[in-house]
Design a protein around this motif. Structure first.
Motif, PDB file in Angstrom:
ATOM      1  N   SER A 208      17.877 -43.299  12.072  1.00  0.00           N
ATOM      2  CA  SER A 208      17.888 -44.590  12.751  1.00  0.00           C
ATOM      3  C   SER A 208      16.994 -44.473  13.971  1.00  0.00           C
ATOM      4  CB  SER A 208      19.302 -44.974  13.171  1.00  0.00           C
ATOM      5  OG  SER A 208      19.283 -46.105  14.018  1.00  0.00           O
ATOM      6  N   PRO A 209      16.215 -45.497  14.284  1.00  0.00           N
ATOM      7  CA  PRO A 209      15.380 -45.449  15.477  1.00  0.00           C
ATOM      8  C   PRO A 209      16.098 -45.913  16.737  1.00  0.00           C
ATOM      9  CG  PRO A 209      14.833 -47.360  14.165  1.00  0.00           C
ATOM     10  CD  PRO A 209      15.925 -46.650  13.435  1.00  0.00           C
ATOM     11  N   VAL A 210      17.331 -46.385  16.629  1.00  0.00           N
ATOM     12  CA  VAL A 210      18.031 -46.956  17.780  1.00  0.00           C
ATOM     13  C   VAL A 210      19.502 -46.558  17.755  1.00  0.00           C
ATOM     14  CG1 VAL A 210      16.525 -48.957  18.096  1.00  0.00           C
ATOM     15  CG2 VAL A 210      18.385 -49.047  16.427  1.00  0.00           C
ATOM     16  N   SER A 211      20.219 -46.913  18.816  1.00  0.00           N
ATOM     17  CA  SER A 211      21.655 -46.660  18.893  1.00  0.00           C
ATOM     18  C   SER A 211      22.379 -47.410  17.782  1.00  0.00           C
ATOM     19  CB  SER A 211      22.196 -47.093  20.258  1.00  0.00           C
ATOM     20  OG  SER A 211      21.622 -46.348  21.302  1.00  0.00           O
ATOM     21  N   PHE A 212      23.501 -46.840  17.316  1.00  0.00           N
ATOM     22  CA  PHE A 212      24.273 -47.499  16.264  1.00  0.00           C
ATOM     23  C   PHE A 212      25.700 -46.969  16.283  1.00  0.00           C
ATOM     24  CE2 PHE A 212      22.489 -43.673  14.414  1.00  0.00           C
ATOM     25  CZ  PHE A 212      23.493 -43.146  13.600  1.00  0.00           C
ATOM     26  N   TYR A 213      26.573 -47.656  15.555  1.00  0.00           N
ATOM     27  CA  TYR A 213      27.964 -47.232  15.383  1.00  0.00           C
ATOM     28  C   TYR A 213      28.181 -46.858  13.941  1.00  0.00           C
ATOM     29  CZ  TYR A 213      33.053 -47.379  14.961  1.00  0.00           C
ATOM     30  OH  TYR A 213      34.363 -47.058  14.693  1.00  0.00           O
ATOM     31  N   CYS A 214      28.867 -45.737  13.714  1.00  0.00           N
ATOM     32  CA  CYS A 214      29.189 -45.305  12.358  1.00  0.00           C
ATOM     33  C   CYS A 214      30.694 -45.407  12.145  1.00  0.00           C
ATOM     34  CB  CYS A 214      28.722 -43.865  12.129  1.00  0.00           C
ATOM     35  SG  CYS A 214      29.093 -43.245  10.464  1.00  0.00           S
ATOM     36  N   PRO A 215      31.153 -46.342  11.299  1.00  0.00           N
ATOM     37  CA  PRO A 215      32.597 -46.488  11.077  1.00  0.00           C
ATOM     38  C   PRO A 215      33.209 -45.329  10.304  1.00  0.00           C
ATOM     39  CG  PRO A 215      31.366 -47.970   9.636  1.00  0.00           C
ATOM     40  CD  PRO A 215      30.371 -47.363  10.579  1.00  0.00           C
ATOM     41  N   ALA A 216      32.405 -44.602   9.532  1.00  0.00           N
ATOM     42  CA  ALA A 216      32.944 -43.514   8.713  1.00  0.00           C
ATOM     43  C   ALA A 216      33.605 -42.436   9.566  1.00  0.00           C
ATOM     44  CB  ALA A 216      31.837 -42.914   7.856  1.00  0.00           C
ATOM     45  N   ASN A 217      33.042 -42.148  10.737  1.00  0.00           N
ATOM     46  CA  ASN A 217      33.646 -41.166  11.641  1.00  0.00           C
ATOM     47  C   ASN A 217      33.955 -41.760  13.021  1.00  0.00           C
ATOM     48  OD1 ASN A 217      31.052 -41.443  12.564  1.00  0.00           O
ATOM     49  ND2 ASN A 217      30.519 -39.279  12.468  1.00  0.00           N
ATOM     50  N   GLN A 218      33.919 -43.086  13.116  1.00  0.00           N
ATOM     51  CA  GLN A 218      34.263 -43.820  14.340  1.00  0.00           C
ATOM     52  C   GLN A 218      33.530 -43.240  15.561  1.00  0.00           C
ATOM     53  OE1 GLN A 218      38.436 -44.666  14.867  1.00  0.00           O
ATOM     54  NE2 GLN A 218      38.789 -44.979  12.688  1.00  0.00           N
ATOM     55  N   THR A 219      32.206 -43.223  15.446  1.00  0.00           N
ATOM     56  CA  THR A 219      31.376 -42.591  16.468  1.00  0.00           C
ATOM     57  C   THR A 219      30.280 -43.526  16.942  1.00  0.00           C
ATOM     58  OG1 THR A 219      31.776 -40.387  15.526  1.00  0.00           O
ATOM     59  CG2 THR A 219      29.854 -40.630  16.957  1.00  0.00           C
ATOM     60  N   LEU A 220      30.101 -43.589  18.272  1.00  0.00           N
ATOM     61  CA  LEU A 220      28.961 -44.271  18.861  1.00  0.00           C
ATOM     62  C   LEU A 220      27.807 -43.279  18.945  1.00  0.00           C
ATOM     63  CD1 LEU A 220      30.702 -45.918  21.971  1.00  0.00           C
ATOM     64  CD2 LEU A 220      30.492 -46.883  19.686  1.00  0.00           C
ATOM     65  N   TYR A 221      26.701 -43.593  18.286  1.00  0.00           N
ATOM     66  CA  TYR A 221      25.503 -42.760  18.352  1.00  0.00           C
ATOM     67  C   TYR A 221      24.532 -43.444  19.327  1.00  0.00           C
ATOM     68  CZ  TYR A 221      27.095 -40.009  14.358  1.00  0.00           C
ATOM     69  OH  TYR A 221      27.806 -39.179  13.525  1.00  0.00           O
ATOM     70  N   LEU A 222      24.450 -42.923  20.534  1.00  0.00           N
ATOM     71  CA  LEU A 222      23.704 -43.572  21.605  1.00  0.00           C
ATOM     72  C   LEU A 222      22.401 -42.822  21.862  1.00  0.00           C
ATOM     73  CD1 LEU A 222      26.705 -44.297  23.995  1.00  0.00           C
ATOM     74  CD2 LEU A 222      25.626 -45.848  22.349  1.00  0.00           C
ATOM     75  N   GLN A 223      21.309 -43.492  21.592  1.00  0.00           N
ATOM     76  CA  GLN A 223      19.982 -42.913  21.782  1.00  0.00           C
ATOM     77  C   GLN A 223      19.562 -43.118  23.229  1.00  0.00           C
ATOM     78  OE1 GLN A 223      16.667 -44.698  21.965  1.00  0.00           O
ATOM     79  NE2 GLN A 223      15.458 -43.809  20.306  1.00  0.00           N
TER      80      GLN A 223
END
Length: 371
Positions: A208-223
């Motif tokens: 992903s080129p930007v921040s996103f949320y993954c519901p599979a592991n309930q994680t905020l991926y903040l770039q």
């Protein structure tokens, strides 16, 4: 300076640029704007927005494949052939002793077992999912209260500084929303947070080129590297306000997805998206998901605008530049999966002004409001 509501027409506060002063190319401010300064490399312009040709973050699995008439005919012919073969074998071995059938090795699903996308058939499951997204108890939990969240006074010039800024925000978001989730009779669990630059792997996407949320592991991926670029592109107060407000908006939006997940709204919407009859219906559901996340994010900022200091120049920048740059128009070659700029402006203002989860119910809104 007195706090202004987003819907109240007013002139720019001292230090802000007047309307029309920001030069534009296409849909974006020039790299040195808002506020001037030397042009620097372009950066990302939105949570999962403006991210290149054709990029689309899947909320769930791939869409259900619809069988063609030819496929169905071939399947039926195959079943007939198997039936004839079984009958012939039974007649041939009619004198053989009877043997009890072996138990099936296929897993069975009880009424209490959660169904995954693709395993739900019939109208009941679709009706259940539609009821959750449109009438979940979360919508009836009332107005969001302030937790007196205060902005950390750090310059966003390094990974450590951005981590501090985001960490403070996520802590405030946890405190604000946990009682609301509990009031809806759901279990609140704080999201995990992963900071990254360059590339990142997750259970939801291989890139992903930007921040996103993954519901599979309930994680905020903040770039964080684009946040640093936004801060460094010009030293004037307007650009610095833009960088800080953009980080604030991003955290709120991605946390909005976490709220959808812990309340069951995101899982239900994903099932509806999976079972949608065509691409346009899937994209509309995707827009409803994304616009609701933005509305919930700005509800938090509206509730904490006094303690956080979203007044004066910060409020103007938040309204005119952060909110105004969010929309599918920024991703011209990509799918219309997040909502048009006008739709984002409508839902973000609604969340900021009302602070009410029921007002963020995008799933009961008309199609024109989620275009």
């Amino acid at each position: 300076m007195p706090n202004r509501d987003w819907s109240e027409p007013s002139g720019p506060p001292p230090g802000a640029l007047p309307d029309g002063a920001i030069p534009m190319y296409g849909n974006h401010p020039l790299p040195g704007a808002p506020g001037g300064g030397p042009p620097l490399p372009a950066v990302g312009w939105g949570p999962e927005l403006g991210v290149g040709e054709g990029y689309h973050f899947q909320h769930g699995g791939p869409p259900r494949r619809r069988r063609s008439g030819l496929t169905i005919s071939l399947v039926l012919l195959g079943l007939v052939a198997v039936g004839l073969l079984v009958t012939a074998l039974a007649l041939r071995e009619g004198d053989s002793p009877a043997v009890a059938p072996s138990p099936s090795l296929a897993p069975t699903q009880t009424d209490d077992s959660p169904a995954s996308p693709g395993t739900q058939d019939g109208a009941a499951s679709s009706q259940d999912s539609a009821k959750i997204v449109s009438a979940d108890a979360f919508y009836a939990t009332g107005v969001l209260r302030s937790v007196n969240c205060r902005e950390p006074q750090v310059a966003l010039t390094s990974q450590a500084a951005v981590r501090t800024y985001y960490g403070n925000l996520v802590g405030c978001l946890n405190r604000a929303w946990a009682p609301k989730v509990a009031a809806a009779q759901d279990a609140f669990k704080p999201p995990r947070v992963v900071f990254w630059a360059g590339s990142v792997q997750s259970p939801c996407t291989s890139g992903s080129p930007v921040s996103f949320y993954c519901p599979a592991n309930q994680t905020l991926y903040l770039q964080f590297d684009d946040d640093i670029k936004l801060w460094n592109r010009s030293a004037d107060s307007t650009n610095r306000a833009f960088a800080r407000m953009w980080v604030t908006y991003t955290a709120g939006h991605e946390f909005g997805h976490h709220l959808q997940q812990v309340t069951g709204i995101l899982s239900a919407a994903t099932r509806l998206e999976y079972d949608a009859p065509d691409r346009e219906a899937r994209l509309e559901l995707s827009r409803r998901i994304e616009l609701q996340a933005s509305c919930l994010g700005t509800s938090f900022m509206g509730a904490n605008k006094i303690s956080y200091g979203i007044t004066g120049l910060d409020l103007t920048v938040y309204r005119r530049y952060v909110e105004a740059q969010t929309g599918d128009e920024n991703n011209r070659a990509g799918p219309r999966d997040h909502g048009a700029r006008a739709s984002h402006q409508y839902w973000t203002a609604l969340g900021f002004n009302t602070l009410d989860s029921s007002k963020c119910n995008t799933f009961t809104a008309s199609a024109s409001k989620v275009s």
